[in-house]
Design a protein around this motif. Sequence first.
Motif, short mmCIF file in Angstrom:
data_model
loop_
_atom_site.label_atom_id
_atom_site.label_comp_id
_atom_site.label_asym_id
_atom_site.label_seq_id
_atom_site.Cartn_x
_atom_site.Cartn_y
_atom_site.Cartn_z
N PHE A 221 -8.73 -5.27 -7.52
CA PHE A 221 -9.98 -4.61 -7.17
C PHE A 221 -9.96 -4.57 -5.65
N ALA A 222 -9.88 -3.37 -5.06
CA ALA A 222 -9.71 -3.26 -3.60
C ALA A 222 -10.76 -2.33 -3.00
N LEU A 223 -11.18 -2.66 -1.78
CA LEU A 223 -12.15 -1.85 -1.04
C LEU A 223 -11.40 -1.01 0.01
N PRO A 224 -11.42 0.32 -0.14
CA PRO A 224 -10.71 1.17 0.81
C PRO A 224 -11.21 0.99 2.24
N PRO A 225 -10.28 1.04 3.21
CA PRO A 225 -10.67 0.91 4.62
C PRO A 225 -11.25 2.22 5.16
N PRO A 226 -11.88 2.17 6.33
CA PRO A 226 -12.51 3.37 6.89
C PRO A 226 -11.49 4.32 7.53
N GLU A 227 -10.70 4.97 6.70
CA GLU A 227 -9.69 5.92 7.17
C GLU A 227 -10.05 7.32 6.69
N PRO A 228 -9.65 8.36 7.44
CA PRO A 228 -10.01 9.74 7.08
C PRO A 228 -9.62 10.15 5.66
N ILE A 229 -8.51 9.66 5.14
CA ILE A 229 -8.10 10.05 3.80
C ILE A 229 -9.13 9.63 2.75
N PHE A 230 -9.80 8.52 2.98
CA PHE A 230 -10.81 8.06 2.02
C PHE A 230 -12.11 8.85 2.17
N LYS A 231 -12.39 9.32 3.38
CA LYS A 231 -13.54 10.22 3.57
C LYS A 231 -13.30 11.51 2.79
N LEU A 232 -12.09 12.04 2.89
CA LEU A 232 -11.72 13.25 2.14
C LEU A 232 -11.82 12.99 0.63
N ALA A 233 -11.36 11.83 0.18
CA ALA A 233 -11.42 11.48 -1.24
C ALA A 233 -12.87 11.45 -1.74
N GLY B 54 -19.91 4.25 -2.29
CA GLY B 54 -20.04 2.83 -2.62
C GLY B 54 -20.02 1.97 -1.39
N PRO B 55 -19.87 0.65 -1.60
CA PRO B 55 -20.04 -0.32 -0.52
C PRO B 55 -18.79 -0.64 0.30
N SER B 56 -17.69 0.07 0.10
CA SER B 56 -16.47 -0.25 0.85
C SER B 56 -16.62 0.16 2.31
N PRO B 57 -15.77 -0.34 3.19
CA PRO B 57 -15.80 0.10 4.60
C PRO B 57 -15.63 1.62 4.75
N ALA B 58 -15.01 2.26 3.75
CA ALA B 58 -14.83 3.71 3.78
C ALA B 58 -16.06 4.45 3.27
N GLY B 59 -17.04 3.70 2.74
CA GLY B 59 -18.22 4.32 2.17
C GLY B 59 -18.00 4.79 0.74
N THR B 60 -16.94 4.27 0.11
CA THR B 60 -16.61 4.65 -1.27
C THR B 60 -16.74 3.44 -2.19
N CYS B 61 -16.63 3.71 -3.47
CA CYS B 61 -16.55 2.61 -4.43
C CYS B 61 -15.19 1.93 -4.29
N ALA B 62 -15.05 0.81 -4.91
CA ALA B 62 -13.76 0.11 -4.92
C ALA B 62 -12.79 0.86 -5.82
N VAL B 63 -11.51 0.53 -5.68
CA VAL B 63 -10.49 1.10 -6.56
C VAL B 63 -9.85 -0.03 -7.36
N ILE B 64 -9.44 0.32 -8.57
CA ILE B 64 -8.68 -0.59 -9.41
C ILE B 64 -7.29 0.01 -9.52
N LYS B 65 -6.30 -0.70 -9.01
CA LYS B 65 -4.92 -0.22 -9.00
C LYS B 65 -3.98 -1.39 -9.25
N GLU B 66 -2.73 -1.05 -9.49
CA GLU B 66 -1.69 -2.06 -9.66
C GLU B 66 -0.94 -2.21 -8.34
N ILE B 67 -0.57 -3.43 -8.00
CA ILE B 67 0.25 -3.65 -6.81
C ILE B 67 1.68 -3.28 -7.18
#
Length: 184
Positions: free
Chosen positions: A63-75, A84-97
């Motif tokens: 469960f990861a919170l995206p950083p405030p980078e332009p790609i996440f703003k576009l997403a 959502g509450p991440s530094p990018a202003g999005t929800c968290a993501v659930i991914k595999e490492i």
Amino acid sequence: MAKGEESGKRVSRLRWFALGCLAGVTGVWAICAIGLRVNGTDSEPIGIYWAISKPPARGDFVFALPPPEPIFKLAKERGYLAAGPSPAGTCAVIKEIAAVGGDRVTIGAEGVRVNGMRLKNSAPRATDEAGRPLRPYYLSDYTLGSDEVLLISDYSPASFDGRYFGPLSKTTIQSVIVPVLTWK
């Protein structure tokens, strides 16, 4: 029954309803605070996950919170990620490492390779479902730093993941999670 009594009973019922709603919201918040995670996207199996206490490793779901980078703003603008509450202003993501520090990563048109092995369902798409162009995060035999991870979904070829945003800092990971109940 007098009008005043009816009105008083209605107010009493509304108070109990409001208290019930408040208790329900508080209960859900408390359960989430101690580890419940819900995935409602197609990137990984839809369902309920539980946060566990373990250092993140290759192959773990996180469960990861995206950083405030332009790609996440576009997403967020395109609707790949909800607000959502991440530094990018999005929800968290659930991914595999898919890769950790020291792993060699290549991201190209044919897909993502980690230590020379191509990951299934990892080929970047030229466009999203709305026909808008997508740009892969091209890497060629890049060795991840000790503080970096690559988050990928091999579950869905349409996932918005590391093939588009590249490696992230390990600090974006909030918790390792395990599926409790999934479907689809």
